[in-house]
Design a protein around this motif. Structure first.
Motif, short mmCIF file in Angstrom:
data_model
loop_
_atom_site.label_atom_id
_atom_site.label_comp_id
_atom_site.label_asym_id
_atom_site.label_seq_id
_atom_site.Cartn_x
_atom_site.Cartn_y
_atom_site.Cartn_z
N PHE A 22 -35.49 -23.87 12.00
CA PHE A 22 -34.79 -22.63 12.36
C PHE A 22 -34.43 -21.89 11.08
CE2 PHE A 22 -34.23 -25.26 16.06
CZ PHE A 22 -34.41 -24.37 17.10
N TYR A 23 -34.61 -20.59 11.09
CA TYR A 23 -34.28 -19.72 9.97
C TYR A 23 -33.32 -18.65 10.49
CZ TYR A 23 -38.34 -22.03 8.05
OH TYR A 23 -39.21 -23.00 7.62
N LYS A 24 -32.37 -18.26 9.66
CA LYS A 24 -31.34 -17.34 10.13
C LYS A 24 -31.10 -16.24 9.10
CE LYS A 24 -27.33 -19.29 10.53
NZ LYS A 24 -26.10 -19.94 10.97
N ASP A 25 -31.02 -15.00 9.60
CA ASP A 25 -30.59 -13.85 8.82
C ASP A 25 -29.28 -13.36 9.43
OD1 ASP A 25 -33.03 -13.98 7.46
OD2 ASP A 25 -33.96 -12.45 8.74
N ILE A 26 -28.39 -12.83 8.60
CA ILE A 26 -27.14 -12.28 9.11
C ILE A 26 -26.97 -10.86 8.56
CG2 ILE A 26 -24.64 -12.53 9.26
CD1 ILE A 26 -25.01 -15.53 8.78
N VAL A 27 -26.85 -9.92 9.48
CA VAL A 27 -26.56 -8.54 9.11
C VAL A 27 -25.04 -8.43 9.16
CG1 VAL A 27 -27.00 -6.11 9.61
CG2 VAL A 27 -28.72 -7.83 10.22
N ARG A 28 -24.42 -8.16 8.01
CA ARG A 28 -22.97 -8.30 7.84
C ARG A 28 -22.18 -7.01 8.05
NH1 ARG A 28 -21.47 -13.71 7.42
NH2 ARG A 28 -22.96 -14.79 6.11
N ASN A 29 -21.00 -7.21 8.59
CA ASN A 29 -19.97 -6.18 8.71
C ASN A 29 -20.53 -4.89 9.34
OD1 ASN A 29 -17.58 -4.84 8.53
ND2 ASN A 29 -17.44 -4.89 6.31
N CYS A 30 -20.94 -5.02 10.60
CA CYS A 30 -21.60 -3.93 11.32
C CYS A 30 -20.64 -3.16 12.21
CB CYS A 30 -22.69 -4.51 12.22
SG CYS A 30 -23.97 -5.43 11.36
N ASN A 31 -20.99 -1.93 12.47
CA ASN A 31 -20.38 -1.18 13.55
C ASN A 31 -21.40 -0.16 14.07
OD1 ASN A 31 -19.47 0.33 10.96
ND2 ASN A 31 -19.22 1.84 12.58
N PHE A 32 -21.29 0.12 15.36
CA PHE A 32 -22.17 1.11 15.97
C PHE A 32 -21.77 2.49 15.51
CE2 PHE A 32 -22.21 -2.35 19.19
CZ PHE A 32 -23.56 -2.61 19.18
N ASN A 33 -22.76 3.32 15.15
CA ASN A 33 -22.50 4.71 14.75
C ASN A 33 -22.34 5.61 15.94
OD1 ASN A 33 -22.82 4.01 12.07
ND2 ASN A 33 -24.95 4.63 12.00
N GLU A 34 -23.16 5.40 16.95
CA GLU A 34 -23.21 6.28 18.10
C GLU A 34 -23.31 5.44 19.36
OE1 GLU A 34 -26.32 9.31 17.93
OE2 GLU A 34 -26.63 8.76 15.85
N SER A 35 -22.90 6.03 20.45
CA SER A 35 -23.14 5.46 21.77
C SER A 35 -24.09 6.42 22.48
CB SER A 35 -21.82 5.30 22.52
OG SER A 35 -22.04 4.61 23.72
N VAL A 36 -25.35 6.03 22.60
CA VAL A 36 -26.40 6.93 23.06
C VAL A 36 -26.97 6.44 24.38
CG1 VAL A 36 -28.65 7.93 22.50
CG2 VAL A 36 -27.01 7.49 20.68
N ARG A 37 -27.18 7.35 25.32
CA ARG A 37 -27.90 7.05 26.55
C ARG A 37 -29.11 7.99 26.60
NH1 ARG A 37 -24.03 4.35 25.79
NH2 ARG A 37 -22.55 3.54 27.31
N ASP A 38 -30.29 7.42 26.79
CA ASP A 38 -31.51 8.22 26.86
C ASP A 38 -32.10 8.02 28.26
OD1 ASP A 38 -33.66 9.79 26.26
OD2 ASP A 38 -34.65 8.31 25.00
N LEU A 39 -31.77 8.93 29.17
CA LEU A 39 -32.15 8.79 30.57
C LEU A 39 -33.40 9.59 30.86
CD1 LEU A 39 -28.55 9.41 31.91
CD2 LEU A 39 -29.60 7.22 31.37
N LYS A 40 -34.34 8.98 31.59
CA LYS A 40 -35.59 9.66 31.94
C LYS A 40 -35.92 9.39 33.40
CE LYS A 40 -37.46 9.34 27.33
NZ LYS A 40 -37.42 8.21 26.47
N GLN A 41 -36.41 10.41 34.06
CA GLN A 41 -36.81 10.28 35.45
C GLN A 41 -37.97 9.29 35.56
OE1 GLN A 41 -39.71 11.21 37.38
NE2 GLN A 41 -38.60 10.62 39.22
N GLY A 42 -37.93 8.47 36.57
CA GLY A 42 -39.04 7.56 36.83
C GLY A 42 -38.95 6.22 36.12
N GLU A 43 -37.99 6.05 35.25
CA GLU A 43 -37.85 4.77 34.55
C GLU A 43 -36.89 3.86 35.32
OE1 GLU A 43 -36.98 5.15 30.41
OE2 GLU A 43 -38.92 6.08 30.02
N GLY A 44 -37.21 2.60 35.35
CA GLY A 44 -36.44 1.64 36.12
C GLY A 44 -35.27 1.03 35.39
#
Length: 142
Positions: free
Chosen positions: A102-124
């Protein structure tokens, strides 16, 4: 006559051998994860036409994740009332399985920049592309 081994690495690691963990929870509603870091170097010039040395610029790490709406809701439901998902601080732990190792990477001290919703007709399903600010990436952590 020498034999040629075209199967040098054996079974390769793919998406189905990766576990991604945020806030102590394995993320299952994920479509993509991208993370990288750079520490650029530029040459320094003095007298004459030839460089006299190299100079390191600032280190920079980047991360982006694409999650199902339901996964975003699960993360948000863990927050205290009134907090925005952008206020959440976390590490992204990525574990790769290769053979019995097993190999592990850690992306440190994160926070989300945006809260994005990308809605499209016909997608499930609804996918949310979430840019992440991070401080650093620790590669191949033991």
């Amino acid at each position: 006559m020498a034999t040629i081994n075209n199967n040098r690495f054996g079974e390769l690691t793919g998406w189905n051998q990766i576990t991604i963990n945020i806030l102590g929870r394995d993320v299952v509603g994920i479509k993509s994860l991208s993370y990288s870091d750079e520490w650029p170097t530029e040459v320094a010039y003095g007298a004459g036409a030839m460089p006299v040395g190299k100079a390191r610029k600032n280190y920079k790490a980047k991360c982006e994740i694409e999650l199902l709406w339901e996964e975003v809701q699960a993360i948000q439901s863990a927050l205290a009332g009134g907090l925005r998902i952008q206020q959440l601080q976390f590490d992204v732990i990525v574990q790769y399985e290769y053979g019995s190792e097993f190999y592990k990477d850690i992306v440190r001290n994160c926070n989300f920049n945006e809260s994005v919703r990308d809605l499209k007709q016909g997608e499930g399903e609804i996918w949310c592309k979430m840019p992440i600010t991070c401080i650093s990436v620790d590669w191949n952590v033991k």
